[in-house]
Design an enzyme around this catalytic site. Structure first.
Site, PDB file in Angstrom:
ATOM      1  N   CYS A 105       6.404  14.561   8.771  1.00 11.80           N
ATOM      2  CA  CYS A 105       7.373  14.489   9.861  1.00 11.80           C
ATOM      3  C   CYS A 105       8.077  13.140   9.874  1.00 11.80           C
ATOM      4  O   CYS A 105       9.294  13.048   9.689  1.00 11.80           O
ATOM      5  CB  CYS A 105       6.689  14.744  11.199  1.00 11.80           C
ATOM      6  SG  CYS A 105       7.833  14.692  12.596  1.00 11.80           S
ATOM      7  N   GLU A 139       5.751  22.342   8.760  1.00 15.79           N
ATOM      8  CA  GLU A 139       7.117  21.869   8.992  1.00 15.79           C
ATOM      9  C   GLU A 139       8.119  22.950   8.592  1.00 15.79           C
ATOM     10  O   GLU A 139       9.100  23.199   9.307  1.00 15.79           O
ATOM     11  CB  GLU A 139       7.381  20.598   8.187  1.00 15.79           C
ATOM     12  CG  GLU A 139       6.821  19.318   8.786  1.00 15.79           C
ATOM     13  CD  GLU A 139       7.711  18.761   9.887  1.00 15.79           C
ATOM     14  OE1 GLU A 139       8.606  19.484  10.377  1.00 15.79           O
ATOM     15  OE2 GLU A 139       7.492  17.599  10.271  1.00 15.79           O
TER      16      GLU A 139
END
Length: 222
Positions: free
Chosen positions: A135, A209
């Protein structure tokens, strides 16, 4: 290679499923429907609330002031930079911070954020930062990829503000510091045997993700 580069190489297919997802490509091309982007922004705001908790956990788990300050930098980036961006962008659609925070978390949001928090609770500081890396560092790489000739060249691009935030100097510095801190933690706590375990964490976080991007496309059927 530094640890982050090694992790990307070892989990290349999972990494590519995230950074080269259709959501990212369409955002870069300016063809991503605003409905999908708005859905993503709301969920990402809720995501950031949980990631702020993860960085607070990293402060608690820090064995030195340097570790604690590194975690605080990540926490500050979330609370004072990223969340402000989301509020500003959502405000264009008349969404208040209270309305965003009251939105229900999607299953993909819960899956990723709780995975990271579990890594931090069950493991050590290196486990936690490896789980966070796709991230915090990945968004910086995506921002750079979407601005190959600079932010100004985006002109009237519909997602200029989002791309510019993550391609900008402030966030790029946050990601660079996170990458250096990852190496410092690895120098203290990693063995080659453990690298395989960290790769599995990194790969899982990258897949989550990708699922997060896909969530916005699926829920808005775009």
């Amino acid at each position: 290679m530094d640890l982050f580069a090694r992790l990307k190489a070892a989990a290349s297919s999972d990494w590519q499923s995230y950074v080269d997802h259709d959501f990212v490509r369409r955002m870069g091309a300016g063809t991503l429907p605003q409905e999908a982007f708005r859905y993503y922004l709301v969920q990402d705001y809720l995501f950031l609330i949980q990631f702020a908790r993860a960085y607070a956990l990293a402060i608690y788990k820090g064995r030195s002031l340097a570790d604690m300050r590194a975690a605080k930098a990540g926490l500050d980036a979330i609370l004072d930079v990223e969340m402000d961006l989301h509020v500003r962008l959502c405000g264009r659609w008349g969404l208040s911070p209270e309305a965003i925070e009251a939105a229900p978390e999607h299953q993909a949001t819960i899956a990723y954020t709780r995975f990271v928090l579990d890594c931090g609770m069950a493991g050590d500081l290196l486990d936690l930062h490896v789980a966070l890396a796709p991230c915090v560092i990945g968004y910086a790489e995506i921002g750079r990829t979407l601005t190959p000739v600079g932010i100004e060249a985006l002109a009237n691009h519909p997602y200029r503000d989002w791309i510019g935030e993550y391609a900008g100097e402030t966030y790029q510095q946050v990601a660079a510091e996170a990458r250096r801190h990852l190496d410092d933690l690895a120098a203290r706590a990693m063995t080659e045997r453990r690298f395989a375990e960290l790769t599995a964490l990194f790969a899982k976080a990258s897949r989550l993700e990708a699922d997060f991007w896909q969530m916005a496309l699926t829920e808005t059927r775009t």
